[in-house]
Every structure is written in C-alpha cells, then in structure tokens.
Design an enzyme around this catalytic site. Structure first.
Site, short mmCIF file in Angstrom:
data_model
loop_
_atom_site.label_atom_id
_atom_site.label_comp_id
_atom_site.label_asym_id
_atom_site.label_seq_id
_atom_site.Cartn_x
_atom_site.Cartn_y
_atom_site.Cartn_z
N ASN A 6 64.23 51.83 99.31
CA ASN A 6 65.49 52.56 98.72
C ASN A 6 63.94 53.93 97.99
O ASN A 6 64.17 54.76 97.25
CB ASN A 6 66.05 51.98 97.41
CG ASN A 6 67.67 51.63 98.36
OD1 ASN A 6 67.80 51.76 99.65
ND2 ASN A 6 67.47 50.28 98.54
N TYR A 7 62.91 53.63 97.29
CA TYR A 7 62.57 53.77 96.50
C TYR A 7 60.66 54.28 96.87
O TYR A 7 60.44 55.20 96.64
CB TYR A 7 62.14 52.89 95.16
CG TYR A 7 63.16 53.21 94.89
CD1 TYR A 7 63.60 54.47 93.80
CD2 TYR A 7 64.44 52.06 94.06
CE1 TYR A 7 64.99 54.09 93.07
CE2 TYR A 7 65.30 52.05 94.14
CZ TYR A 7 65.74 52.99 92.93
OH TYR A 7 67.28 52.79 92.35
N LEU A 8 60.32 53.78 98.31
CA LEU A 8 58.66 53.15 98.23
C LEU A 8 58.72 54.55 99.68
O LEU A 8 59.60 54.09 100.28
CB LEU A 8 58.05 52.01 98.67
CG LEU A 8 58.36 51.77 97.41
CD1 LEU A 8 57.91 49.84 97.56
CD2 LEU A 8 57.07 52.11 96.37
#
EC number: 5.6.2.1
Length: 593
Positions: A550-552
């Site tokens: 979800n973030y990288l």
DNA sequence: TGACCGACTTAGCAGTGTCTTC
DNA sequence: GAAGACACTGCTAAGTCGGTCA
C-alpha cells in the site's frame, strides 16, 4: 474538470429510486483518447460493465440428529433460525473473543431475537447453555476437511475454480477482469478489533433483496437467485463497485469490487503514487512553512503546524473523529488526547522528548519517544495547559480543516499522501544505503527486507508474534550449531592436510582441493543460516506486507531489481506481480521516485 | 459549519496450499 | 510419505476523505 461533475457525482445512496437509475458520465468518449490521468481526474471509471452478480452463501444446513444443544443440562431442539445462530457461537467457543463479557452479552441479546416465543421463555441465561456438542461437531468437520484424500480435495478445488470462473470475472470496457470478492459475506458473529463494543452481535445473512447491482445499461443484467429479486439495478459509471449491500452492525456499505490486478485498480494505484511524487517537489516549502507557523500568534495555525509536523515526521494517520460507543477507542493525529502525550524536558540524555502512547487503527498500540524541536515542545506544553487527560490535544483542529489547508498548498494533497511519500522515500533511501553491487543475492534480498522493515516500523505496521516463533527459532539455532560444528571439523581436517603437505611437499592433491571446496560451501551455508536467523528475529513483530502493498511505489523495487540483477520473484510473489503489472513497463533501472 | 454518508484504501489475521525436511 | 514450516490468499474490519444536507 472535477468540479464540473460535482452535481452528477454525489447522490445519497438510499435516496436513489429503484431500478431506473442511470448515472453514466458522458465524458467516456473523451477518456477514450485521454491517458490515465484524465480518466482518473474526470471520475469516469468505465464505459462497459457486465457481471453475474454476487455468489450467495449457501443456505443453512441444520445439525445432524446426533448433535444436541443443551439448556440447563437437558437437550433442547431449537428452531432452525435459533439453531443457526447457536452454531455461529458454538463454532467460536475456542476463541478468546468468545470469552469476553461484551461478546457474550451482545450475542445473547441478538440470539434471543431469533428465537421463537417459547424458546425465549425457556432460554433466559447464557451460562445455562451448553454448546459443547455443537463445537465438537464443527471441529470434527474441520479436521475431516483437512484430512480429506487427495482426490476429494482436488474435486473441491475444481468446484471452487468453476465457481470462480462463473462469478469471479466481469467484463470491463471489453476486458475480462478478475473480481476481488465475488461472494457475499456469510452470516456470523461480529468480531471487531480491540475492545469493540459491538463484538458478538449477529451479522445477518445477505439476501438478494439487500443487494444493489451496478452494471452498464446495455449489458446482460445479472439474474437474482430463483424466487428473489435485487434491491435495485443501477448504472453508475462514476464508481468502481459491481454490487453493494448495507451491513447491519455499523450500517455501512459493503461492496463487491475488482481484484487489485485489474487495470482500473492499477490506474488508481499509479495515480496515488504520482500524487505522492508531486509532493516531493513542494515538501521542502511545506516543511519551511509549518516550521515558521510554530511561532504564529494564532493558536489554530500553531496546532495545525505541529499536527502536520507529526504527520510528516512520525507518519501518523490523520485521525478522523469517531462516534463514541460505536467503535473501539482508537485515535490518530488530530484526535490525540492529552492522556496520549507525555512531555519530558530531559530524557535518555536528550532534550525535548515527546512520548506518544495510544491505540491506533485496528487497536494497534503506537508507543514512541521522539526528540522534537524546542518550539514544538513548547507548543505542546501550551496545548496541554489547563486541559483534562480526556481533552483533545489539538482542540482547534479538524481533519477537514487540515486537509483543506493541504489542498491550498498542492492540488490533491491530503494528510495520507505524506505517509505514502515518506514510506516510498524511505525505501528508496534505505535501498541506496544498504545495497552493495558485489553482495550475494541472499544479502541483497536481506537488504531489501531491511529497507522494507524500516518503512513498516515508520508506519507502525505490527503483527502478533507467530505462535510457532519460539519453536522454529530454536530449531534454526540448533541448525546453526550443527553447521558450526561441521565447519570446525572441516577446518581441522584441512589444517591436517595442510600440515601433511608442508611435511611432504609437492602439489595439492585432489582430496585437498575437495576438502577446501567443502569448507567453503559449509561456511557459505553457515552465513546463510545466520542471515536467516537475523531476518527472522528482526521480523518477528513487524508486518512487511502492508507497506509493500500500500505504501511503496512498486517502481522503486522494480528499478532496484533491474539495477542489481535481483529476480523480481524474490521481492514480489505471483499475486503481487499481477497487482503491480502497471508498474513493470513504467520503471527502468534508473527510475527515481 | 458540523453531522452524516458513500466510496474507496489500508489493515491484520486465520485458513489453506505448498515447500522442505526427516 | 508424514510432519512441520512458511508463503500466500481470502476475508472483512477499520481507516480516510470528498461530498451533501440541514
């Protein structure tokens, strides 16, 4: 462009009349020519959507004759409705949540609603209920399923695959796309996270009459199961869901949506990371501004500046307000209370130390001591003055005002973009620091996991220590000891041969070279085991998956793999590669976030 | 302006499948 | 071939945030 559509986009879900709804945004033709950016911006999600509707949980199968429910020591034959709910409880008897008083109270209250008048009269106390036979029955069923012969398991797999093929795909703009969750959620007892006041409540069975279908007008409209009808069929191409219903615990909508591997989800993902990349260009300006605002005479401005500093520096979530008593008591940045903050003028040899201790999303504890700038410290002291522990730290601030402020600094900027931005920047930076081109593949993968872990720690992605952790760690240590002994043994043997060689003279024998090679191999194996143990220990309480998914920005990882010759399969498994398919041809080895 | 709603993303866990080791 | 370990997947809860409405 987005503003043009405001009127069209939002209409209260339940106010839309049945069956004749059509909200096909007509900009589709333009999106045809346009790139992803425009398609995302103008809110048109599809031009053609066709699917078979959700697959419904099979009807309840009553208990076999030999399985009884007992009340006050006597067997009681329950009505089908009451029995079904009793089985939901019986299945959960071994779980910790089922021992909690709130769970039991909520369950019993909802269960009684399903009982006949007679049953209600008889069954008045949960502690007189005996679900043990029911529990045993379901445990045996699970065990039987586990030990099913290979052929039967294969048959079940084939049946599941058939179901997947029939209900698990849709046609979206001419492409066959996988659906993420094509089954309705089965009835069950609600299991919230943490101390949830609604745990144990009955989550009722979803019926076709609850379900709104979303598909294109000219598509084959899915047929409801025989004898039933849909709540509504609509055609709204500004949303991504295929079907929706309202669940009865929190009165919120549940959606049937596309699989993350779908093109549309990929577009949304790409867009998210592009917004985060745009933040890179303005982040220094934003930081300079919030630092200047720490000195503002306006309380609201100072609170905003300190909150934004926390969001940026500590990757805190925004922290929307929640309805009291409806959910577990969890907070984020804007909803922090005085009781969650401790200020230490001096601690651990540092000045201006702030200690944050609160339950965040999913009731995961955030506990961190951090050194802050003097002005932040002084501001916090001021915000906490004359307040009770239960008072809001940032009482002049709301998430809406915070995001409104951010929008004025950069289009599309919201608080959560900082999490994406800082996570991706941290990964890129850590990979740069930790990777050496001459390292082995194992070392490079370990470096990646360490970089991934740095992000997971920043974002406070925790997991429960695996139940088998201690045992498997012990085994690994044992393996290391055995390998060490083998290395020592091989070293001694080689030394002997070396001594022989010195005495006798002449060239190295075949046996000498073989022993030398063996020692080298054993040492490599030992090093690998050490790395594995280190990785395992460092990872025991950290969940790496959430950040990775979800973030990288996947383009960072893909570029790194290309640059250092690491096979992508070492970083992303099959479904993750499918999910990030959009990124593969968008990242060469020189990609920079 | 704040409460509420709808649609989406983000999140951890448990069950299942597959690989590894003996 | 069985048992155990680990990887992977599905499930669904719990957030965020943009919007409307009173």
């Amino acid at each position: 462009m987005r503003l043009l559509w405001l009127g069209v986009l939002s209409r209260r879900f339940q106010h839309v009349p049945l069956r004749d709804t059509c909200r096909q945004a007509s900009r589709g033709a333009k999106a045809n020519k346009a790139g992803w950016e425009e398609k995302v911006e103008n809110s048109v999600k599809w031009r053609q959507l066709e699917h078979k509707g959700p697959y419904f949980t099979p009807a309840y199968e009553p208990l076999p004759d030999g399985v009884h429910f007992f009340y006050d020591g006597k067997p009681v034959k329950l009505s089908v409705a009451a029995e079904e709910v009793a089985t939901l409880y019986g299945k959960m008897l071994h779980l910790e949540c089922a021992t909690k008083e709130v769970f039991q109270r909520n369950f019993f209250r909802d269960w009684r609603k399903e009982m006949t008048a007679e049953e209600r009269k008889l069954i008045t106390h949960l502690d007189k209920c005996d679900f043990v036979e029911i529990h045993k029955h379901f445990m045996e069923k699970t065990e039987a399923r586990r030990t099913l012969p290979r052929e039967k398991k294969q048959k079940l797999k084939e049946e599941a695959e058939k179901l997947q093929q029939e209900f698990g795909y849709c046609i979206l703009d001419g492409h066959r796309e996988k659906i993420g969750n094509f089954k309705t959620e089965p009835p069950g007892l609600f299991r919230g996270r943490g101390d949830h006041p609604k745990m144990g409540m009955l989550k009722r069975r979803v019926m076709p009459e609850d379900v709104v279908i979303n598909c294109s007008r000219d598509s084959k409209i899915p047929k409801p199961p025989a004898g039933h009808q849909w709540k509504e069929v609509r055609s709204d191409n500004t949303v991504m869901w295929l079907a929706a219903w309202m669940e009865n615990i929190q009165n919120t909508f549940k959606y049937i949506i596309l699989n993350p591997s779908s093109k549309l989800k990929g577009e949304m993902d790409w867009h998210k990371y592009e917004v985060a990349r745009r933040l890179r260009g303005v982040v220094n300006k934003i930081r300079a501004q919030y630092q200047a605002d720490w000195k503002s005479p306006e309380m609201k401005k100072r609170q905003l500046a300190v909150a934004l500093y926390f969001i940026d520096k500590l990757a805190l979530r925004t922290g929307n307000e929640k309805e009291e008593g409806e959910t577990a008591d969890t907070v984020g940045c804007c909803s922090l209370r005085v009781e969650h903050v401790r200020l230490h003028g001096k601690a651990d040899g540092q000045e201006h130390v702030v200690e944050l201790d609160f339950l965040g999303k999913d009731s995961i504890r955030y506990n961190n001591r951090v050194t802050v700038e003097k002005l932040v410290f002084q501001n916090l002291q001021h915000f906490m003055e004359d307040k009770d522990p239960g008072d809001n730290l940032f009482d002049a601030l709301t998430t809406a005002s915070l995001n409104k402020h951010l929008q004025s600094l950069m289009e599309g900027l919201t608080a959560r973009v900082f999490r994406t931005y800082n996570a991706s920047v941290t990964l890129q930076e850590q990979l740069r620091v930790l990777t050496r081109a001459e390292d082995s593949l194992t070392s490079k993968v370990l470096a990646y996991n360490r970089a991934n872990r740095a992000v997971a720690i920043l974002c406070n992605h925790q997991r429960a220590i695996p139940k088998t952790f201690e045992k498997s760690m012990q085994k690994l240590q044992q393996k290391i000891e055995t390998k060490k002994a083998q290395v020592t043994e091989a070293q001694v043997e080689l030394e002997k041969l070396k001594a022989d060689l010195r005495t006798r003279g002449g060239s190295k024998s075949k046996s000498f070279l073989r022993k030398q090679q063996r020692l080298l191999k054993l040492e490599e194996q030992l090093a690998r085991l050490h790395k594995k143990a280190t990785d395992k220990e460092e990872n025991k309480q950290v969940a790496l998956g959430t950040a990775k998914l979800n973030y990288l920005d996947p383009r960072i990882s893909i570029a790194w793999c290309k640059r250092f010759g690491v096979p992508i399969e070492k970083i992303y498994h099959k479904t993750q590669r499918e999910r990030f398919a959009w990124a593969f041809n968008r990242a060469d080895k020189d990609f920079e976030f």
